[in-house]
Every structure is written in C-alpha cells, then in structure tokens.
Design a protein around this motif. Structure first.
Motif, PDB file in Angstrom:
ATOM      1  N   GLN A 343       0.823  -1.208   0.000  1.00 29.18           N
ATOM      2  CA  GLN A 343       0.000   0.000   0.000  1.00 29.18           C
ATOM      3  C   GLN A 343       0.861   1.264   0.000  1.00 29.18           C
ATOM      4  O   GLN A 343       0.605   2.204  -0.755  1.00 29.18           O
ATOM      5  N   VAL A 347       1.192   4.040  -3.154  1.00 23.67           N
ATOM      6  CA  VAL A 347       0.985   5.481  -2.961  1.00 23.67           C
ATOM      7  C   VAL A 347       2.193   6.260  -3.480  1.00 23.67           C
ATOM      8  O   VAL A 347       2.047   7.296  -4.153  1.00 23.67           O
ATOM      9  N   ALA A 350       2.169   6.211  -7.272  1.00 22.76           N
ATOM     10  CA  ALA A 350       1.120   7.117  -7.767  1.00 22.76           C
ATOM     11  C   ALA A 350       1.572   8.572  -7.653  1.00 22.76           C
ATOM     12  O   ALA A 350       1.329   9.382  -8.560  1.00 22.76           O
ATOM     13  N   ALA A 449      -2.935   5.273 -12.799  1.00 27.51           N
ATOM     14  CA  ALA A 449      -4.075   4.359 -12.715  1.00 27.51           C
ATOM     15  C   ALA A 449      -3.628   2.953 -12.326  1.00 27.51           C
ATOM     16  O   ALA A 449      -4.306   2.272 -11.541  1.00 27.51           O
ATOM     17  N   VAL A 452      -3.063   2.880  -8.670  1.00 24.53           N
ATOM     18  CA  VAL A 452      -4.337   2.875  -7.944  1.00 24.53           C
ATOM     19  C   VAL A 452      -4.932   1.468  -7.928  1.00 24.53           C
ATOM     20  O   VAL A 452      -5.480   1.012  -6.910  1.00 24.53           O
ATOM     21  N   LEU A 455      -3.125  -0.525  -5.406  1.00 18.97           N
ATOM     22  CA  LEU A 455      -3.591  -0.132  -4.079  1.00 18.97           C
ATOM     23  C   LEU A 455      -4.937  -0.786  -3.766  1.00 18.97           C
ATOM     24  O   LEU A 455      -5.165  -1.260  -2.641  1.00 18.97           O
TER      25      LEU A 455
END
Length: 490
Positions: A343, A347, A350, A449, A452, A455
């Motif tokens: 996670q 992040v 991204a 994307a 994401v 994630l």
C-alpha cells in the motif's frame, strides 16, 4: 510449543544467492541488451529492421514457450541437473549467436538462447524460495529484485557500450566467461535434490503443453505487435491474440478435467485469494515498469533532444529506485507482511506518476528523473513483498508452478505495458500533439491508474506473518492448495 525459525541469511545461503543470480542475470540482460543493436545488425547482414527484430522477438517467444514446461522438468530431472543444463544451453547458444553468419542463423540461435533463459529464469525463483523458506522469503526475493530491477535498465546501456567498443558479437561473447564461472560454482553450491523429490516416471501433460505454451507465446506476440503498430485493431495483433486467448481458455478447461497426469499449472491455485492477488499485483508491477521504460526514453529524446545513450542514462533512476527499495521492503515484509508495504509503495508510485503528469516541455530533466526515482522506489516496495508473500503461501511442491505463473504474467504485463504506452502516444499523435508533451502526460496518468489498481488489490494480500510451527510451513492440504491457513490476516 511454537518453534521460531532462524531468519538470518547465513554464509551458505548468501553464497547460494550469489551463484544463482550470477547464472540468472545473463538471461535478464540479454532480453533487452540486443535491442540497441538492431540498426548495426541490419547493416551487418544487409537485412531490414523488421527481419532483424525477430532476433529479439524469437528470443522472447522461446522463453515464453519454455517457462511452462519447467515445472514438469523440475519433478522429472531435479533442480540442480536442470539448472546446469539450462546454463550449458544458454552459453552454447550465446557462442553460436556470436558466430552467426546470416540473419537466419542469428534468429535460430537466439531462439535456442531464449529456451535456455526460459529454463533459468523460473529456476532462480525455485532455488531461492526453497533455500530461504517462508520466514526469509521476503528478504531473499528483495535481493533477487535488485537484479530484476536493474536488468531492463542496464541491458541497453551495457549493450550500447559493448556495441561501440567491441562490436555486436561481443554482446554474446560476454556470456561465455560468466556462464562458465556460474556453471563451475553451481556444481559446488547448488544443493543436490533430496531423494524422492524427483520422479523419472513423471508423465508430461502433452495436451496441456500444446495449449498453454503456444497460448502464452501467441498472446505475448500479439501484445508485442500492438506495441510496434501502436494499435490493437491491426490484423497482426488480432490474429495471434485471438489464437492465444482461445488456447489459454482451452488449457483452463483441460487442466480442470485432466486426471491421468498432473497439469503443468494447476489452475485451482487461483482459488486462493493470496496466490491470485500476489501474481496479479506482480503482473501489474511489470506493466507499470515497462510502460515507463518505453515512454521515458522517448520523452527525453523528443522533448529534450537527447540521443539514445543519454536518454538511456536518464531512465536509470527508475531502475535504481526499485533496486534500492526491493531489499529494504523485502526484509520488512518478513516481519510486517506484504499488505501495508504494498500500500505504501503504491501510494509512492502514484505520487511519482502524478508529478510526471505536471511536468511541461520546459521542465528540467532533474525533476523528471526525481519523479522516475520515486516511481521506481514505489514499485520496488510493491514487488519484493509481493513475491515474498507468494512463496510464503505456496506449499513446497507447488513452488515450480507458482514460479512459472509469476514469470509468464510478468512477461504478459511487460508486453501489455509497452503496448498500452505506445497506443496512448499514438492516439495523442492522432489528436494533433505528436512530438509534444501531451502524450507523455497521458502515459503517466496511465501509470497512476496502475498504481491505484495495485492499491485497490492490496487488501487481498497477506498481512503479518505469525510465528508458527516449522512443520506447518512445509506442508499444505489438498483442500487448501495455496496453504492459506499458514497466514494470519490482520
């Protein structure tokens, strides 16, 4: 009483890691190194670039075809014998490629070389996963991830240096001393398979091989062609894609029905949430990495007018960030599990991709290099924990199959990443911004994307690994094919 396993990397394990990676790095580098020599090879053999491209495409397809059969060959011949055979095959094909007298002979020898790499690549994972055990899987996979991260970046750089200084044949000759040393060390360091682990009577699932291997190869070929043509609607893409998907669907049906032999890949493994999430996330890491490796050099060449060499060096932060993060994240995952680290990595990736969407044509190279470093660090923080979680949830006898799945999905993810990046840039060009910054910004929105999606998938990965009896780590029930009972999820 609960037994706590010693999770230190002792000298013997470090030696095994070094010897294994020495043998495995040749295939990783060769998969990208030859691409920089396309123009030189075209002139040397008086052939078109489209024909020369088959020296790389043939290598990739042979690698893809060979990987699924490796899991059967491990049971049939044993890990050590198969590893030594793979080294001999790869080195012999490298020598033959260096001595090629025509483009046809070069493509043929590169196909054989790709078959050798198809044996070695998944065996790297098998050898290291077995030696590390579940309690040290993350840190060992993190060390391997350094090679996986730097290989795609260093391959073109090393290939360019060899090409400029010693000619194209040197790109194959360099494998000879590395391979010979790797073979001699492997004789001493790679452990002999324990009695009973290999069975000379293990039958090959021939029908499964005839469906799975060409199915993967046709799909990879379609995605490669999509990248070259920058469209999915071209006949050169749709024909192999349709064939590949049909063959893969046929394999799934066959694998669920076969009873007389063990399938090359047990598709029931995907009923395990942890296994399915791990291999999917790793495929997404390959997709994001290769999309960035495709688009960033073009950005530096088109927007900043750098040559191929300079653009290649400016892309290095992407690989360096991943190489730096992999061992750290892998070590932490042995204590914290994969979920929270993935996670955090998603992040970070991204954030780096978002920063690249804000960079304009006048932005300096330092800012884009820094953003690429952040993306690499984030993807590295995803990759090592994900691979570690895969081998913590796989029973020992399924490790070869899991490795085959992991490598094949990584190949598919990489090919799809290149195809998507090329398609985005081509669509931007059709919209009137060809050669401008717009297309590259859209590719980075695509990277964001992907981060994401990673994630969103991260909650399906295992959480913290609890201290459990050592015997439980080495066994799995038929009802729980990926050994999920071994994990305690937060």
């Amino acid at each position: 009483m609960t037994q706590v396993r010693d999770d230190r990397l002792d000298t013997a394990l470090l030696r095994l890691i070094g010897v294994t990676l020495l043998g495995g790095i040749m295939g990783i580098l060769d998969s990208t190194m030859v691409t920089v020599a396309a123009d030189t090879l075209s002139q040397a053999f008086g052939s078109s670039l489209s024909v020369i491209s088959w020296a790389s495409t043939g290598y990739l397809l042979a690698l893809t075809v060979t990987i699924p059969i490796t899991s059967w060959a491990v049971r049939r011949f044993g890990v050590k014998r198969l590893w030594l055979f793979g080294l001999v095959l790869f080195v012999a094909a490298s020598l033959a490629s260096a001595l090629s007298w025509s483009v046809e002979s070069l493509v043929l020898f590169r196909v054989v070389q790709g078959a050798g790499a198809g044996i070695l690549d998944p065996l790297v994972l098998v050898i290291l996963a077995r030696a590390a055990g579940p309690s040290r899987a993350g840190r060992v996979m993190g060390m391997m991830g350094v090679v996986l991260s730097l290989g795609p970046v260093l391959g073109p750089v090393l290939g360019g240096l060899l090409l400029d200084s010693m000619g194209w044949r040197s790109m194959f000759y360099i494998n000879l001393p590395i391979g010979i040393v790797a073979f001699m060390l492997a004789l001493r360091v790679i452990p002999t398979d324990p009695p009973g682990e290999q069975d000379a009577r293990t039958p090959l699932d021939i029908v499964g091989f005839l469906l799975l291997a060409p199915g993967f190869a046709a799909t990879v070929l379609a995605l490669t062609q999509a990248g070259e043509h920058a469209e999915f609607a071209a006949p050169a893409v749709l024909a192999p894609l349709s064939i590949g998907l049909a063959l893969l669907f046929g394999y799934v049906v066959h694998a669920l029905r076969v009873r007389t032999t063990e399938p090359l890949i047990d598709v029931r493994l995907f009923t395990s949430r942890s296994f399915a999430a791990s291999v999917t996330v790793q495929g997404l890491v390959g997709l994001g990495t290769y999309a960035g490796l495709f688009a960033l050099p073009l950005y530096y060449q088109i927007i900043h007018d750098h040559g191929a060499g300079g653009a290649g060096l400016l892309v290095a932060p992407l690989g360096l960030g991943s190489a730096f993060a992999m061992p750290i994240a892998g070590r932490l995952s042995d204590r914290l599990g994969a979920r929270s680290l993935v996670q955090g990595g998603a992040v970070l990736a991204a954030a780096g991709a978002f920063a690249l969407t804000r960079i304009g044509a006048e932005s300096g190279e330092a800012w884009s290099a820094l953003a690429a470093l952040v993306i690499g660090f984030g993807l590295g923080a995803v990759g090592a924990p994900t691979m570690g979680s895969l081998y913590r949830t796989l029973p020992a006898e399924k490790v070869p199959q899991g490795s085959s799945v992991l490598y094949n999905l990584n190949q598919l993810g990489g090919a799809l990443g290149v195809a998507c990046a090329a398609l985005i840039l081509a669509a931007a060009g059709a919209g009137g911004v060809s050669g401008g910054i717009g297309g590259f910004q859209q590719v980075n929105w695509f990277l964001l994307a992907v981060a994401v999606v990673i994630l969103a998938a991260s909650p399906l990965l295992p959480g913290r690994l609890q201290e459990i009896p050592s015997t439980a780590l080495d066994t799995a029930s038929d009802a729980d094919p990926a050994g999920e009972r071994q994990q305690a999820h937060r």
